[in-house]
Motif scaffolding. Structure first.
Motif, PDB file in Angstrom:
ATOM      1  N   VAL A 184      12.532  28.188  -6.791  1.00  0.00           N
ATOM      2  CA  VAL A 184      11.300  28.750  -7.349  1.00  0.00           C
ATOM      3  C   VAL A 184      10.343  27.598  -7.644  1.00  0.00           C
ATOM      4  CG1 VAL A 184      12.506  30.723  -8.355  1.00  0.00           C
ATOM      5  CG2 VAL A 184      12.142  28.666  -9.741  1.00  0.00           C
ATOM      6  N   SER A 185       9.042  27.935  -7.636  1.00  0.00           N
ATOM      7  CA  SER A 185       8.000  26.939  -7.882  1.00  0.00           C
ATOM      8  C   SER A 185       7.284  27.278  -9.179  1.00  0.00           C
ATOM      9  CB  SER A 185       7.013  26.917  -6.717  1.00  0.00           C
ATOM     10  OG  SER A 185       5.938  26.034  -6.990  1.00  0.00           O
ATOM     11  N   GLY A 225       7.460  33.707  -1.693  1.00  0.00           N
ATOM     12  CA  GLY A 225       6.035  33.871  -1.967  1.00  0.00           C
ATOM     13  C   GLY A 225       5.709  34.856  -3.066  1.00  0.00           C
ATOM     14  N   ALA A 226       6.659  35.668  -3.485  1.00  0.00           N
ATOM     15  CA  ALA A 226       6.391  36.669  -4.523  1.00  0.00           C
ATOM     16  C   ALA A 226       6.320  35.995  -5.896  1.00  0.00           C
ATOM     17  CB  ALA A 226       7.465  37.741  -4.528  1.00  0.00           C
ATOM     18  N   VAL A 227       5.459  36.531  -6.760  1.00  0.00           N
ATOM     19  CA  VAL A 227       5.315  36.012  -8.117  1.00  0.00           C
ATOM     20  C   VAL A 227       6.394  36.639  -8.993  1.00  0.00           C
ATOM     21  CG1 VAL A 227       3.822  35.891 -10.140  1.00  0.00           C
ATOM     22  CG2 VAL A 227       2.857  35.612  -7.846  1.00  0.00           C
ATOM     23  N   ILE A 228       7.116  35.803  -9.708  1.00  0.00           N
ATOM     24  CA  ILE A 228       8.185  36.286 -10.591  1.00  0.00           C
ATOM     25  C   ILE A 228       7.640  36.576 -11.975  1.00  0.00           C
ATOM     26  CG2 ILE A 228      10.421  35.715 -11.605  1.00  0.00           C
ATOM     27  CD1 ILE A 228      10.849  33.869  -9.141  1.00  0.00           C
ATOM     28  N   CYS A 229       6.830  35.680 -12.517  1.00  0.00           N
ATOM     29  CA  CYS A 229       6.167  35.904 -13.799  1.00  0.00           C
ATOM     30  C   CYS A 229       4.849  35.126 -13.793  1.00  0.00           C
ATOM     31  CB  CYS A 229       7.052  35.485 -14.973  1.00  0.00           C
ATOM     32  SG  CYS A 229       7.601  33.772 -14.933  1.00  0.00           S
ATOM     33  N   ARG A 230       3.881  35.624 -14.564  1.00  0.00           N
ATOM     34  CA  ARG A 230       2.542  35.038 -14.564  1.00  0.00           C
ATOM     35  C   ARG A 230       2.211  34.418 -15.915  1.00  0.00           C
ATOM     36  NH1 ARG A 230      -0.355  36.616 -10.125  1.00  0.00           N
ATOM     37  NH2 ARG A 230       0.471  38.420  -8.959  1.00  0.00           N
ATOM     38  N   SER A 266       6.680  31.394  -9.036  1.00  0.00           N
ATOM     39  CA  SER A 266       6.799  32.188  -7.810  1.00  0.00           C
ATOM     40  C   SER A 266       7.992  31.696  -7.003  1.00  0.00           C
ATOM     41  CB  SER A 266       5.519  32.105  -6.983  1.00  0.00           C
ATOM     42  OG  SER A 266       5.235  30.756  -6.664  1.00  0.00           O
ATOM     43  N   ALA A 267       8.406  32.508  -6.058  1.00  0.00           N
ATOM     44  CA  ALA A 267       9.569  32.175  -5.233  1.00  0.00           C
ATOM     45  C   ALA A 267       9.131  31.261  -4.092  1.00  0.00           C
ATOM     46  CB  ALA A 267      10.199  33.444  -4.690  1.00  0.00           C
ATOM     47  N   THR A 312       2.823  30.138 -14.295  1.00  0.00           N
ATOM     48  CA  THR A 312       3.178  31.147 -13.298  1.00  0.00           C
ATOM     49  C   THR A 312       4.306  30.605 -12.429  1.00  0.00           C
ATOM     50  OG1 THR A 312       0.939  32.056 -13.245  1.00  0.00           O
ATOM     51  CG2 THR A 312       2.337  32.477 -11.331  1.00  0.00           C
ATOM     52  N   VAL A 315      14.188  38.284  -4.949  1.00  0.00           N
ATOM     53  CA  VAL A 315      12.735  38.156  -4.804  1.00  0.00           C
ATOM     54  C   VAL A 315      12.441  37.502  -3.460  1.00  0.00           C
ATOM     55  CG1 VAL A 315      10.632  37.190  -5.808  1.00  0.00           C
ATOM     56  CG2 VAL A 315      12.504  37.901  -7.300  1.00  0.00           C
TER      57      VAL A 315
END
Length: 355
Positions: free
Chosen positions: A280-281, A259-264, A312-313, A310, A256
């Motif tokens: 990841v954040s 900045g990309a979202v991994i799960c919401r 994100s990376a 949520t 990933v």
């Protein structure tokens, strides 16, 4: 500044240079081209040749300084790309010298990973490929012999000998059918139909063997890579090889970008994730960052509820994903790991929401 970084900067990609170079070679064969256009194309070939000269020097310096491993194929292609056109320009006194630049066809293959894989496939499947090739040779000779016997009296100019009949046998077995040699007798036409069907079967065998070999080679490479990723997760390092194999088969690698979202938040939780590399954040009232070895998304799998945060990376991150069905399998085969995951989920639930 050393020479090597300079050469690295000014050695353009192989395919970018090879394509216009080969197009120029093709254009120079046009007989009615103006002298001005011809000189422009020759100048283009000279520029490309100069770029390849720089690339050859960079490759040789890499080998000299020990900056590369097993560079022999790359060096051979670089040397050919420079010396063959140069020798042709100096020794061939006709416009055909530019045809020798066609050696640049090798340049896009210089760093290709396909050919090592192809070599391993051919080595692994050599016995089967040789068997099918032998079958092809036997059928080819038998068909040429039959065509010679049936058609020699009707078409002596096309079937007057077995070597002549072999041309018909080849184009019929390959179902190419050029139409320059066609049996005229009923028996010959029946033979042609049987030969075409046999050819389809033989080529299907070749294709099937190669497809299976490529699939196994790619799968083997994926398994080794996944094994290395799984072994890097601290949670799995205490497992035995048998359990680790099952986990490798269950986990799916995923990369990933930052900045990309991994799960919401609010999504159904059908998988959990293990962080192999990167961070990841987790978007909570007090944002949390998780690094290599951490995992998230387990709460949704355990409780069956939608995700509560949520994720994100924070950086480019390498993950392993575990779907719900495989999660149940992991819990049954490794109760210790399942207990660690459940305990972590309960701790997180008491502290703050997570995915």
């Amino acid at each position: 500044m050393s020479v090597l970084p300079f050469l690295r900067i000014y050695a353009p990609p192989n395919a970018v240079l090879a394509a216009p170079g080969l197009l120029a070679v093709a254009a120079l064969t046009i007989p009615d081209m103006s002298e001005r256009s011809r000189l422009a194309l020759v100048a283009l070939l000279a520029v490309i040749w100069g770029a390849y000269l720089l690339q050859m020097a960079a490759t040789l310096l890499k080998r000299r300084t020990g900056d590369a491993r097993n560079r022999t194929p790359a060096i051979a292609i670089d040397v050919l790309a420079v010396l063959v056109p140069l020798a042709a320009f100096l020794l061939v006194r006709t416009p055909d010298w530019s045809l020798y630049c066609a050696v640049w066809l090798l340049k896009p293959l210089r760093d290709s990973t396909f050919f090592p894989v192809l070599g391993r496939v051919l080595a692994n499947e050599a016995r089967n490929l040789i068997g099918v090739t032998t079958l092809f040779g036997v059928v080819l000779f038998a068909v040429a012999l039959a065509g010679y016997i049936i058609e020699r009296g009707i078409q002596p100019e096309k079937f007057g000998s077995i070597p002549q009949a072999m041309w018909w046998a080849v184009v019929t077995l390959s179902t190419t059918g050029y139409g320059d040699a066609i049996p005229e007798s009923f028996a010959g036409r029946v033979l042609s139909g049987a030969v075409m069907m046999s050819g389809i079967g033989i080529f299907a065998l070749w294709a099937g063997i190669l497809a299976t070999g490529f699939y196994q080679e790619v799968r083997r490479g994926d398994f080794v890579r996944n094994w290395q990723l799984v072994a890097a997760v601290p949670l799995f390092q205490k497992l035995g090889p048998a359990v680790l194999v099952e986990i490798v088969r269950a986990l799916r690698p995923r990369t990933v970008p930052a900045g990309a979202v991994i799960c919401r938040s609010g999504e159904p939780g059908d998988q959990m994730f293990f962080v192999v590399e990167g961070r990841v954040s987790v978007a909570t009232p007090n944002p949390v960052e998780l690094g290599p070895g951490a995992f998230f998304g387990e709460m949704a799998l355990i409780s069956g509820e939608p995700r509560m945060a949520t994720v994100s990376a924070a950086t480019a991150v390498s993950l392993l994903s575990l779907h719900s069905a495989d999660f149940q399998m992991l819990c049954s085969s490794s109760p210790e790991i399942a207990e660690i995951i459940r305990k972590t989920a309960l701790e997180r639930r008491g502290a703050a929401p997570t995915a």
